[in-house]
Design a protein around this motif. Structure first.
Motif, PDB file in Angstrom:
ATOM      1  N   ILE A  65       0.952  -1.305  -0.026  1.00 38.67           N
ATOM      2  CA  ILE A  65      -0.040   0.030  -0.072  1.00 38.67           C
ATOM      3  C   ILE A  65       0.866   1.253   0.105  1.00 38.67           C
ATOM      4  O   ILE A  65       1.852   1.238   0.783  1.00 38.67           O
ATOM      5  CB  ILE A  65      -0.875  -0.007   1.258  1.00 38.67           C
ATOM      6  N   ARG A  66       0.444   2.213  -0.793  1.00 37.73           N
ATOM      7  CA  ARG A  66       1.215   3.483  -0.842  1.00 37.73           C
ATOM      8  C   ARG A  66       0.642   4.338   0.386  1.00 37.73           C
ATOM      9  O   ARG A  66      -0.636   4.588   0.283  1.00 37.73           O
ATOM     10  CB  ARG A  66       1.133   4.138  -1.969  1.00 37.73           C
ATOM     11  N   LEU A  67       1.408   4.585   1.374  1.00 39.68           N
ATOM     12  CA  LEU A  67       1.090   5.374   2.460  1.00 39.68           C
ATOM     13  C   LEU A  67       1.026   6.882   2.339  1.00 39.68           C
ATOM     14  O   LEU A  67      -0.192   7.511   2.649  1.00 39.68           O
ATOM     15  CB  LEU A  67       1.622   4.989   3.798  1.00 39.68           C
ATOM     16  N   TYR A  68       2.341   7.228   2.109  1.00 42.24           N
ATOM     17  CA  TYR A  68       2.302   8.673   1.874  1.00 42.24           C
ATOM     18  C   TYR A  68       3.546   8.701   0.649  1.00 42.24           C
ATOM     19  O   TYR A  68       4.074   7.854   0.348  1.00 42.24           O
ATOM     20  CB  TYR A  68       3.029   9.259   3.012  1.00 42.24           C
ATOM     21  N   GLU A  69       3.671   9.916   0.312  1.00 44.91           N
ATOM     22  CA  GLU A  69       4.747  10.040  -0.660  1.00 44.91           C
ATOM     23  C   GLU A  69       6.108   9.271  -0.147  1.00 44.91           C
ATOM     24  O   GLU A  69       6.347   9.608   1.172  1.00 44.91           O
ATOM     25  CB  GLU A  69       5.162  11.545  -0.881  1.00 44.91           C
TER      26      GLU A  69
END
Ligand code: UDP
Length: 407
Positions: A65-69
């Motif tokens: 999962i991409r959480l943040y940049e």
């Protein structure tokens, strides 16, 4: 701007037993998750690449999962995908390490350093350190040996204490949340003081800022003229909620003060039954509201609505809730645990009780209630400005570069 030293780091953060996006306030998820994700977010903003590895709890969850940049959460299967207690997780750490190795190979990843959170992750981080030949840093977030030496706190198995002792000797760097914790690592695990760095936890100053108290009370359905104490946290014995409940009948006007309790594992949990049992025995059910877990983003209204936050803990590694309350303009009464003496300006922004609760807590609450009406919320907010996450992440990054510079 975050300290970059002309190099963007690739960091493997390990949080095997507790997910940084798990439900805050429940048994295994609290300050550690908040701390990890906020620091990762700031590092990512600064251009550093962070992968946080955790154990997948639900087969429906995606692996990546991409959480943040620049920050990803990698969820790997190890053991059955339902709630396992910590010792069951311990039995599956080698499965987790194998899954992590496989993922790293499949995606041809390499990291500059490993930062493990909690002893279970430290075990895996130690194996990764041997395999990848990169430095290993650890933040313990509570120490088994200290828990075992603290009265009334759940006891920890020998395997935890022994693993922590081993990690305290072998990791390139131990990062504690407070000076107090640093002293405890030296005392209980004989670490050399120069191997330990202190990086505090922080608070999101944009999210946690003072709201107009009347508006906040309207928003969360409270009487504009009432007097409200607030507890926010898990229901573990170390958090001492039982001591706060026992302090309630000792207040001068116990019927005129309501305690709001946020957190816990729901009405079916044994910890909930224990707490409601205490309320029944003390005859205080009508002045206690158990509100269950509240979304992190919704908490500022509760902090702003309350007259005081009470932290009755027997043991804390840090105690982020105290920072959050102050950032929202609410004074804090706390026992002498974690970072309380660092966070609270005695008599100005709160009070740290030195005698044994519950009587000292009741006295502290009585003494501090008038302050809550007179102090400026903005000044309380400013008193914790130095704990903004970008500042904390910068300190973390200095520790990372310090370790890399020594190679
Ligand atoms: N928390 C939350 N909702 C809840 C209960 C707790 O968001 O219902 C958050 C709280 O805001 C804080 C963290 O969980 O950020 C608890 O951290 P703390 O350091 O106080 O305690 P720990 O869980 O680490 O013992």
């Amino acid at each position: 701007m975050i300290y970059s030293k002309n190099k963007d780091l690739r960091i493997a953060m390990l949080s095997v037993h507790s997910s940084p996006i798990g439900p805050l306030g429940t048994r295994d998820t609290g300050g550690m998750s908040v701390c990890m994700r906020e620091v990762a977010r700031e590092l990512g903003r600064g251009g550093h690449k962070v992968d946080i590895y955790t154990r997948r709890r639900d087969p429906a969850l995606q692996e990546r999962i991409r959480l943040y940049e620049n920050v990803r959460l990698i969820q790997l299967s190890a053991g059955h995908e339902t709630g396992m207690d910590k010792l069951e997780v311990y039995d599956h750490l080698d499965d987790f390490f194998r899954a992590m190795e496989k993922f790293v190979r499949r995606h041809t990843l390499c990291y500059d350093l490993i930062h493990s959170h909690y002893w279970l992750s430290g075990r895996v981080g130690g194996w990764a350190q041997e395999q990848w030949k990169v430095p290993h840093l650890i933040t313990f977030h509570t120490l088994g040996a200290v828990k075992n030496a603290t009265e009334g706190v759940e006891s920890e198995p020998e395997v935890r204490v022994n693993t922590e002792r081993e990690l305290a000797q072998r990791c390139e760097r131990i990062l504690t949340n407070t000076e107090r914790e640093k002293e405890q690592v030296i005392r209980y695990y004989s670490s050399p003081p120069e191997a330990i760095g202190v990086v505090p936890c922080g608070v999101d100053q944009d999210l946690f800022s003072p709201m107009d108290a009347r508006l906040a009370r309207r928003q969360v359905g409270l009487d504009p003229n009432g007097t409200y104490l607030l507890y926010v946290g898990r229901f573990a014995p170390s958090k001492g909620l039982d001591r706060l409940l026992k302090a309630m009948p000792l207040l001068k006007h116990p019927k005129g003060i309501r305690l709001l309790v946020i957190g816990g594992d729901g009405n079916g949990a044994s910890s909930f039954r224990d707490m409601t049992g205490i309320c029944r025995k003390l005859g205080i059910e009508e002045v206690i509201s158990f509100l269950g877990c509240i979304e992190h983003e919704s908490l500022p209204a509760y902090y702003s609505a309350a007259d005081l936050l009470v932290v009755p803990s027997r043991y804390e590694s840090f105690g982020i809730v105290a920072l959050e309350a102050l950032a929202c303009g609410t004074p804090v009464v706390a026992t002498r645990v974690g970072a309380m003496e660092k966070i609270i300006r005695e008599g100005e922004t709160g009070h740290v009780v030195t005698d044994d609760p519950p009587a000292s807590l009741a006295q502290g609450i009585e003494n501090l209630l008038p302050l809550s009406a007179s102090v400026s919320p903005r000044s309380l907010h400013m008193s914790v400005a130095r704990f903004d996450w970008p500042i904390v992440a910068e300190e973390m990054l200095k520790e990372y570069f310090g370790v890399l510079d020594e190679l």
